[in-house]
Scaffold this motif. Structure first.
Motif, PDB file in Angstrom:
ATOM      1  N   GLY A   1       0.791  -1.226   0.000  1.00 27.02           N
ATOM      2  CA  GLY A   1       0.000   0.000   0.000  1.00 27.02           C
ATOM      3  C   GLY A   1       0.813   1.261   0.000  1.00 27.02           C
ATOM      4  O   GLY A   1       1.960   1.295  -0.455  1.00 27.02           O
ATOM      5  N   GLU A   2       0.216   2.323   0.534  1.00 27.67           N
ATOM      6  CA  GLU A   2       0.804   3.651   0.496  1.00 27.67           C
ATOM      7  C   GLU A   2       1.880   3.810   1.561  1.00 27.67           C
ATOM      8  O   GLU A   2       1.772   3.287   2.671  1.00 27.67           O
ATOM      9  N   PHE A   3       2.922   4.520   1.198  1.00 27.00           N
ATOM     10  CA  PHE A   3       3.983   4.901   2.129  1.00 27.00           C
ATOM     11  C   PHE A   3       4.289   6.350   1.799  1.00 27.00           C
ATOM     12  O   PHE A   3       4.638   6.679   0.657  1.00 27.00           O
ATOM     13  N   LEU A   4       4.142   7.232   2.753  1.00 28.17           N
ATOM     14  CA  LEU A   4       4.179   8.658   2.450  1.00 28.17           C
ATOM     15  C   LEU A   4       4.758   9.461   3.600  1.00 28.17           C
ATOM     16  O   LEU A   4       5.100   8.911   4.655  1.00 28.17           O
ATOM     17  N   ILE A   5       4.872  10.744   3.373  1.00 26.45           N
ATOM     18  CA  ILE A   5       5.340  11.669   4.394  1.00 26.45           C
ATOM     19  C   ILE A   5       4.132  12.321   5.059  1.00 26.45           C
ATOM     20  O   ILE A   5       3.287  12.920   4.387  1.00 26.45           O
ATOM     21  N   ASP A   6       4.026  12.180   6.375  1.00 23.77           N
ATOM     22  CA  ASP A   6       3.055  12.936   7.163  1.00 23.77           C
ATOM     23  C   ASP A   6       3.753  14.176   7.706  1.00 23.77           C
ATOM     24  O   ASP A   6       4.752  14.059   8.423  1.00 23.77           O
ATOM     25  N   PHE A   7       3.247  15.346   7.342  1.00 22.14           N
ATOM     26  CA  PHE A   7       3.718  16.568   7.972  1.00 22.14           C
ATOM     27  C   PHE A   7       2.744  16.892   9.105  1.00 22.14           C
ATOM     28  O   PHE A   7       1.591  17.248   8.858  1.00 22.14           O
ATOM     29  N   THR A   8       3.203  16.716  10.339  1.00 22.87           N
ATOM     30  CA  THR A   8       2.342  16.910  11.500  1.00 22.87           C
ATOM     31  C   THR A   8       2.683  18.220  12.198  1.00 22.87           C
ATOM     32  O   THR A   8       3.830  18.678  12.160  1.00 22.87           O
ATOM     33  N   PRO A   9       1.702  18.851  12.842  1.00 20.47           N
ATOM     34  CA  PRO A   9       1.947  20.134  13.504  1.00 20.47           C
ATOM     35  C   PRO A   9       3.090  20.034  14.518  1.00 20.47           C
ATOM     36  O   PRO A   9       3.154  19.096  15.312  1.00 20.47           O
ATOM     37  N   GLY A  10       3.999  21.010  14.470  1.00 22.50           N
ATOM     38  CA  GLY A  10       5.155  20.993  15.357  1.00 22.50           C
ATOM     39  C   GLY A  10       5.386  22.318  16.052  1.00 22.50           C
ATOM     40  O   GLY A  10       6.533  22.725  16.257  1.00 22.50           O
TER      41      GLY A  10
ATOM     42  N   PRO B   1       9.554  31.396  15.586  1.00 28.05           N
ATOM     43  CA  PRO B   1       9.666  32.674  16.310  1.00 28.05           C
ATOM     44  C   PRO B   1       8.835  33.785  15.675  1.00 28.05           C
ATOM     45  O   PRO B   1       8.414  34.719  16.360  1.00 28.05           O
ATOM     46  N   ALA B   2       8.568  33.657  14.359  1.00 29.03           N
ATOM     47  CA  ALA B   2       7.757  34.670  13.678  1.00 29.03           C
ATOM     48  C   ALA B   2       6.266  34.410  13.824  1.00 29.03           C
ATOM     49  O   ALA B   2       5.440  35.170  13.302  1.00 29.03           O
ATOM     50  N   GLY B   3       5.910  33.301  14.507  1.00 28.99           N
ATOM     51  CA  GLY B   3       4.503  32.996  14.722  1.00 28.99           C
ATOM     52  C   GLY B   3       3.870  32.146  13.647  1.00 28.99           C
ATOM     53  O   GLY B   3       2.647  31.945  13.633  1.00 28.99           O
ATOM     54  N   ASN B   4       4.678  31.624  12.727  1.00 30.17           N
ATOM     55  CA  ASN B   4       4.150  30.776  11.662  1.00 30.17           C
ATOM     56  C   ASN B   4       4.110  29.312  12.110  1.00 30.17           C
ATOM     57  O   ASN B   4       4.979  28.864  12.861  1.00 30.17           O
ATOM     58  N   PRO B   5       3.111  28.545  11.644  1.00 26.49           N
ATOM     59  CA  PRO B   5       3.027  27.134  12.045  1.00 26.49           C
ATOM     60  C   PRO B   5       4.196  26.329  11.477  1.00 26.49           C
ATOM     61  O   PRO B   5       4.608  26.526  10.332  1.00 26.49           O
ATOM     62  N   LEU B   6       4.726  25.433  12.289  1.00 21.04           N
ATOM     63  CA  LEU B   6       5.787  24.531  11.867  1.00 21.04           C
ATOM     64  C   LEU B   6       5.216  23.133  11.686  1.00 21.04           C
ATOM     65  O   LEU B   6       4.312  22.716  12.425  1.00 21.04           O
ATOM     66  N   PHE B   7       5.737  22.411  10.686  1.00 22.24           N
ATOM     67  CA  PHE B   7       5.309  21.030  10.463  1.00 22.24           C
ATOM     68  C   PHE B   7       6.520  20.110  10.566  1.00 22.24           C
ATOM     69  O   PHE B   7       7.592  20.411  10.035  1.00 22.24           O
ATOM     70  N   GLU B   8       6.310  18.980  11.226  1.00 23.33           N
ATOM     71  CA  GLU B   8       7.371  17.999  11.441  1.00 23.33           C
ATOM     72  C   GLU B   8       7.224  16.855  10.452  1.00 23.33           C
ATOM     73  O   GLU B   8       6.126  16.340  10.244  1.00 23.33           O
ATOM     74  N   ARG B   9       8.339  16.444   9.853  1.00 21.16           N
ATOM     75  CA  ARG B   9       8.327  15.345   8.892  1.00 21.16           C
ATOM     76  C   ARG B   9       8.289  14.004   9.623  1.00 21.16           C
ATOM     77  O   ARG B   9       9.147  13.709  10.439  1.00 21.16           O
ATOM     78  N   ASN B  10       7.285  13.179   9.296  1.00 23.04           N
ATOM     79  CA  ASN B  10       7.179  11.829   9.853  1.00 23.04           C
ATOM     80  C   ASN B  10       6.828  10.846   8.744  1.00 23.04           C
ATOM     81  O   ASN B  10       6.151  11.215   7.773  1.00 23.04           O
ATOM     82  N   ALA B  11       7.270   9.630   8.900  1.00 25.35           N
ATOM     83  CA  ALA B  11       6.854   8.576   7.973  1.00 25.35           C
ATOM     84  C   ALA B  11       5.406   8.208   8.262  1.00 25.35           C
ATOM     85  O   ALA B  11       5.002   8.132   9.417  1.00 25.35           O
ATOM     86  N   GLY B  12       4.617   8.006   7.205  1.00 22.74           N
ATOM     87  CA  GLY B  12       3.211   7.672   7.383  1.00 22.74           C
ATOM     88  C   GLY B  12       2.719   6.685   6.342  1.00 22.74           C
ATOM     89  O   GLY B  12       3.450   6.302   5.421  1.00 22.74           O
ATOM     90  N   GLY B  13       1.478   6.323   6.469  1.00 22.29           N
ATOM     91  CA  GLY B  13       0.872   5.314   5.599  1.00 22.29           C
ATOM     92  C   GLY B  13       0.407   4.146   6.445  1.00 22.29           C
ATOM     93  O   GLY B  13       1.210   3.493   7.124  1.00 22.29           O
ATOM     94  N   ALA B  14      -0.899   3.889   6.430  1.00 20.88           N
ATOM     95  CA  ALA B  14      -1.478   2.893   7.339  1.00 20.88           C
ATOM     96  C   ALA B  14      -0.824   1.513   7.249  1.00 20.88           C
ATOM     97  O   ALA B  14      -0.533   0.907   8.289  1.00 20.88           O
ATOM     98  N   PRO B  15      -0.579   0.959   6.044  1.00 20.52           N
ATOM     99  CA  PRO B  15       0.011  -0.384   6.003  1.00 20.52           C
ATOM    100  C   PRO B  15       1.368  -0.466   6.701  1.00 20.52           C
ATOM    101  O   PRO B  15       1.664  -1.454   7.382  1.00 20.52           O
ATOM    102  N   VAL B  16       2.189   0.577   6.549  1.00 22.93           N
ATOM    103  CA  VAL B  16       3.503   0.581   7.200  1.00 22.93           C
ATOM    104  C   VAL B  16       3.352   0.766   8.706  1.00 22.93           C
ATOM    105  O   VAL B  16       4.082   0.158   9.499  1.00 22.93           O
ATOM    106  N   ASN B  17       2.404   1.593   9.122  1.00 22.52           N
ATOM    107  CA  ASN B  17       2.156   1.743  10.556  1.00 22.52           C
ATOM    108  C   ASN B  17       1.814   0.401  11.198  1.00 22.52           C
ATOM    109  O   ASN B  17       2.272   0.083  12.301  1.00 22.52           O
TER     110      ASN B  17
END
Length: 325
Positions: free
Chosen positions: A10-19, A23-39
């Motif tokens: 199945g799918e194997f992808l990058i999950d960008f999760t809120p991080g 300092p400028a007040g902009n949202p940061l996203f953290e790179r994580n491995a994702g995809g239900a079959p791999v999980n």
């Protein structure tokens, strides 16, 4: 030929999760491995099972990061295929109250959709005790045909087939397209895990028991598992039904809750080593209690793979012992 406790496609992808925020007040996203079959495979690997993955990623930095993730988690990567013609798929995860998540996908097309059956290592289809898949790899060709052909080949060679429809409306042309493809998976599966929302979508029923009965009547599923969030889970076989309670935890991210549940249940399936129709009601409830704990623990940490629990943590929760922070 090497044998595996579980192989998934199945799918194997990058999950960008809120991080947090910059300092400028902009949202940061953290790179994580994702995809239900791999999980699911990662959950099983954490529990000591031998696993392998079949899928496709881009020949780009994200794709190579995902390959490294498989190796770090102890998942055999011989079935991972690279392509120069599409980027690794990305999903931006947004968390709401109680850690509930929503997704925005960058997949037009994504590398995961480009997997062809001819690219699959045939030894992975004949060497699995359990073969697991979902519907996300069936949203388009050639991955849809590759997924179904792989499932049928693994089943013909004796694998027990587990399936998570894993409905993501944003990935489908429309609901009819989604339902038709998801039903193709239901025709092949021995064990199916759905959420309440997915059960109602597939059956049109307006009650849990009625929906479960309708699905079991229409498809040759041997065991249906329905996850109910904080209320635990429900099971139905051809001859019995029941529930198992969940565990009180403080959720921060529900991204991998269903996959933590599924991985833990497949672990119980492998440990029992008998066809589900032969299980007693007590064995089913014990397996669900273990799976509920795996799912609950996955909500207590951020990310998908990073949130999955090991055997000791699950056993402590099942026994009511305190879980370390």
């Amino acid at each position: 030929m090497m044998t595996y406790d579980a192989v998934a496609i199945g799918e194997f992808l990058i999950d960008f999760t809120p991080g947090g925020t910059s300092p400028a007040g902009n949202p940061l996203f953290e790179r994580n491995a994702g995809g239900a079959p791999v999980n699911v495979l990662a959950a099983l690997a954490r529990l000591g099972k031998r696993t392998a993955f079949i899928g496709k990623v881009g020949n780009d930095p994200f794709g190579h990061f995902l390959q490294d993730t498989l190796r770090q988690e102890g998942i055999d990567d011989k079935g991972l295929v690279f392509t120069d013609h599409a980027h690794t798929t990305m999903a931006f995860v947004h968390l709401g109250e109680g850690g509930e998540r929503s997704f925005h996908f960058c997949r037009q097309p994504g590398a995961d959709e480009a997997l062809a059956f001819e690219e699959i290592d045939a030894s992975l289809l004949g060497g699995a005790r359990v073969f697991h898949f979902g519907s996300v790899s069936m949203t388009s060709e050639p991955s849809r045909g590759a997924t179904l052909a792989a499932v049928r080949e693994a089943k013909a060679r004796g694998a027990w087939i587990t399936y998570d429809p894993n409905w993501r409306p944003a990935l489908w042309q429309d609901n009819q397209h989604a339902k038709q493809a998801m039903e193709e998976g239901l025709k092949e599966a021995d064990v199916v895990k759905v959420s309440e929302e997915e059960l109602f979508f597939l059956t049109g029923a307006d009650g849990l028991e009625a929906g479960a009965q309708l699905l079991m009547e229409r498809f040759p599923v041997k065991l249906l598992l329905v996850t109910l969030g904080a209320e635990g889970s429900y099971y139905r076989t051809r001859t019995a039904e029941g529930r198992a309670a969940s565990y009180p935890v403080a959720p921060v991210d529900t991204t991998a809750a269903g996959d933590g549940f599924m991985g833990a249940f497949i672990y119980a399936l492998l440990e029992n080593d008998r066809p589900v129709p032969e299980w007693t009601d007590g064995e089913l409830r014990q397996a669900l209690a273990f799976a509920n704990a795996g799912g609950a623990l996955a909500t207590t940490r951020r990310g998908a793979i990073a949130s999955l629990a090991d055997h000791g943590e699950i056993e402590k929760l099942v026994k009511g012992e305190p879980i370390p922070d």
